[in-house]
Design a protein around this motif. Structure first.
Motif, short mmCIF file in Angstrom:
data_model
loop_
_atom_site.label_atom_id
_atom_site.label_comp_id
_atom_site.label_asym_id
_atom_site.label_seq_id
_atom_site.Cartn_x
_atom_site.Cartn_y
_atom_site.Cartn_z
N PHE A 23 2.85 61.94 -9.37
CA PHE A 23 2.06 62.96 -10.08
C PHE A 23 0.69 63.09 -9.42
O PHE A 23 0.08 62.07 -9.07
N ASP A 24 0.21 64.31 -9.32
CA ASP A 24 -1.12 64.56 -8.76
C ASP A 24 -2.19 63.82 -9.57
O ASP A 24 -2.23 63.91 -10.79
N SER A 25 -3.06 63.09 -8.88
CA SER A 25 -4.08 62.29 -9.57
C SER A 25 -5.11 63.14 -10.31
O SER A 25 -5.71 62.68 -11.28
N ASP A 26 -5.34 64.36 -9.86
CA ASP A 26 -6.36 65.20 -10.49
C ASP A 26 -5.81 66.02 -11.66
O ASP A 26 -6.56 66.35 -12.58
N THR A 27 -4.54 66.38 -11.61
CA THR A 27 -3.99 67.31 -12.60
C THR A 27 -2.81 66.74 -13.38
O THR A 27 -2.39 67.35 -14.37
N GLY A 28 -2.28 65.62 -12.94
CA GLY A 28 -1.11 65.06 -13.60
C GLY A 28 0.16 65.85 -13.35
O GLY A 28 1.21 65.56 -13.94
N PHE A 78 -0.43 59.38 -8.48
CA PHE A 78 -0.01 58.11 -9.07
C PHE A 78 1.50 58.15 -9.30
O PHE A 78 2.06 59.21 -9.56
#
Lengths: 330, 330
Positions: free
Chosen positions: A94-99, A68
């Motif tokens: 930012f990675d959608s799974d880990t932020g 996102f």
């Protein structure tokens, strides 16, 4: 922590262009917005009056997308006098799974230009007449150029009229765009002429008072108003919101606070809960689009976080595939 | 466009530490907040429930500071099971006069840790007893460490009690902090003991229900509650808000939506317009602070954009002076 990929404007310009793929990606993003699961909070807006500046921050989480984006877009309107652009900005991915931070896209607003124009093409694809004879462009800035290019990706047309407050800029636009598109582009004497003689009209101005009046509209016409994106802007006579057979927007809550719906409510023409369809609902097949040759359709685009997330994911992947960018270990 | 300076966590850790200069800088930022001219919009907050994640974006424009920061702080709470930290984030610095991007501080939350702890020292400087005999720490995480270090910059104390839900972590904390500070740090058997035996208490937990009860409070005590920063958190028995002789917060609007004031309003103990002083108003001399040995004072810290802007400006300047960082041409 994983490395962070830094992408510059020049790397992004070499990798991402306003093409049908960009249009498709933005269309899918709007479609996702209508499917549920998207999280798109209200825009963070900071007005720095003593510097004639403002900053907007947009974001959206879209299920199924790898990452996102958070986008910061400053606009400082004393900059041109200093030889600097008014607008700049960047996107952060930012990675959608880990932020966890994946990438910083130092695009200086380039990706915003692309995703904004792509949204115009999406609106036209779903709402404009199939084969418009003529197109009218109001304004002669960056989006006037890009919106017409975007439209040419989804519609064929035979001639273009342009009107802008500054006639020299309009004439220059006409020259440049004729050459670029291979279609005759002529200046209109008035905004009214531009609107009356065009089956598709795109307004691309930062106007604070209407540039199009309701009684100029023609049966069968489609209008995309992409200029208003803040509570002080307004391109369309508020009567147009009620006169149109279909008034569609990118995001209802934003049109109500920053777009043309805001002006219609302020004019007392519609209530705050006025029922308005979103572009994504039409894409997702939840609402109908143009259903006849005589309908007047209007689409109000304010610019949404899902577009930013979609274009930033796309840009990240394309640049990665090309091996562009610089990795930084934090 | 000017070059953009990329600063990494390791460069920032080498340049910026939790010292008295950091405390002074954060104190000045709070003071500025009380002077007017600061623009600090509400926090942009995005909750991604399907990933147990959330992102907060904070910003503030502070007149007189060279730049303003926008900070994005993701927190994804399934990360530890994946061997990743829950929190990360970055700060972005824009020129105050032109809005043009100056620097990207890839700090992974380090500067937030520093400015948060520094705020605790500022609160203690203005509200805590001059020479507390004992200090109580609730929690044993990163802020439990940093808040005690920060307090030691502005107050001398003879012993420390720590209590945490996990006794092993509390014992480990006690060992580490005794060594670090050269002051005896012992575990308390209960939170109540920790509070009853300490003149200064700092709560550093993500608790969703009070960890301190009102009837544990002692005359002359100061409490800083820095854990609650979102609408689901709460560290203090809401009675404490009304029982305290002085209840102070970093930002009234944030305490009301994300801090201890929120819980007191929810409990029906105070009205939404309950008069609460801000730390900055005390720093600026607009409000009085501790005026006697028997007063109970409480400070609720939710974390503000002015702190981010202040620490980011400081970090940018220090790293520039040291020649650290990487310049990127966009």
């Amino acid at each position: 922590m994983p490395d962070i990929r830094i992408l510059t404007e020049s790397e992004l310009r070499q990798s991402i262009t306003l093409d049908i793929q960009a249009v498709d990606i933005i269309e899918q993003a709007f479609g996702a917005l209508a499917q549920g699961g998207v999280v798109m909070p209200p825009i963070l807006s900071m007005s720095i009056e003593e510097k004639h500046g403002e900053v907007d921050v947009k974001t959206a989480y879209v299920p199924g997308m790898d990452a996102f984006a958070i986008k910061a877009s400053p606009g400082f309107f004393d900059n041109p006098a200093k030889g600097l652009p008014s607008l700049n900005g960047l996107m952060i991915l930012f990675d959608s799974d880990t932020g966890i931070l994946k990438s910083v896209l130092l695009d200086n607003g380039y990706l915003t230009d692309v995703r904004t124009a792509a949204a115009g093409a999406v609106a036209a694809r779903h709402l404009a007449p199939d084969s418009p004879d003529s197109v009218g462009i109001i304004g002669a800035g960056v989006q006037a150029v890009l919106q017409l290019q975007a439209l040419s990706l989804v519609r064929n047309f035979n001639r273009v009229r342009v009107w802008a407050r500054n006639p020299e800029r309009a004439a220059d636009y006409a020259r440049r765009m004729s050459e670029k598109l291979g279609v005759p582009v002529e200046t209109a004497d008035t905004a009214e002429q531009c609107v009356r003689e065009s089956q598709v009209v795109i307004t691309t101005t930062p106007a604070r008072a209407p540039v199009i009046q309701a009684d100029w509209l023609q049966r069968g016409q489609h209008i995309t108003a992409m200029g208003s994106d803040s509570p002080d802007k307004n391109e369309l006579d508020p009567e147009i919101v009620v006169k149109a057979d279909r008034f569609v927007c990118d995001r209802r809550s934003q049109s109500l606070t920053r777009g043309e719906l805001r002006s219609a409510v302020a004019a007392g023409l519609v209530a705050e809960d006025y029922s308005v369809d979103e572009l994504g609902e039409i894409i997702a097949g939840k609402k109908t689009c143009r259903t006849g040759d005589t309908m007047i359709t209007v689409c109000d685009l304010t610019g949404t976080g899902v577009q930013d997330t979609a274009i930033a994911n796309h840009a990240y992947q394309v640049t990665l595939d090309r091996g562009a960018g610089t990795s930084i270990t934090t």
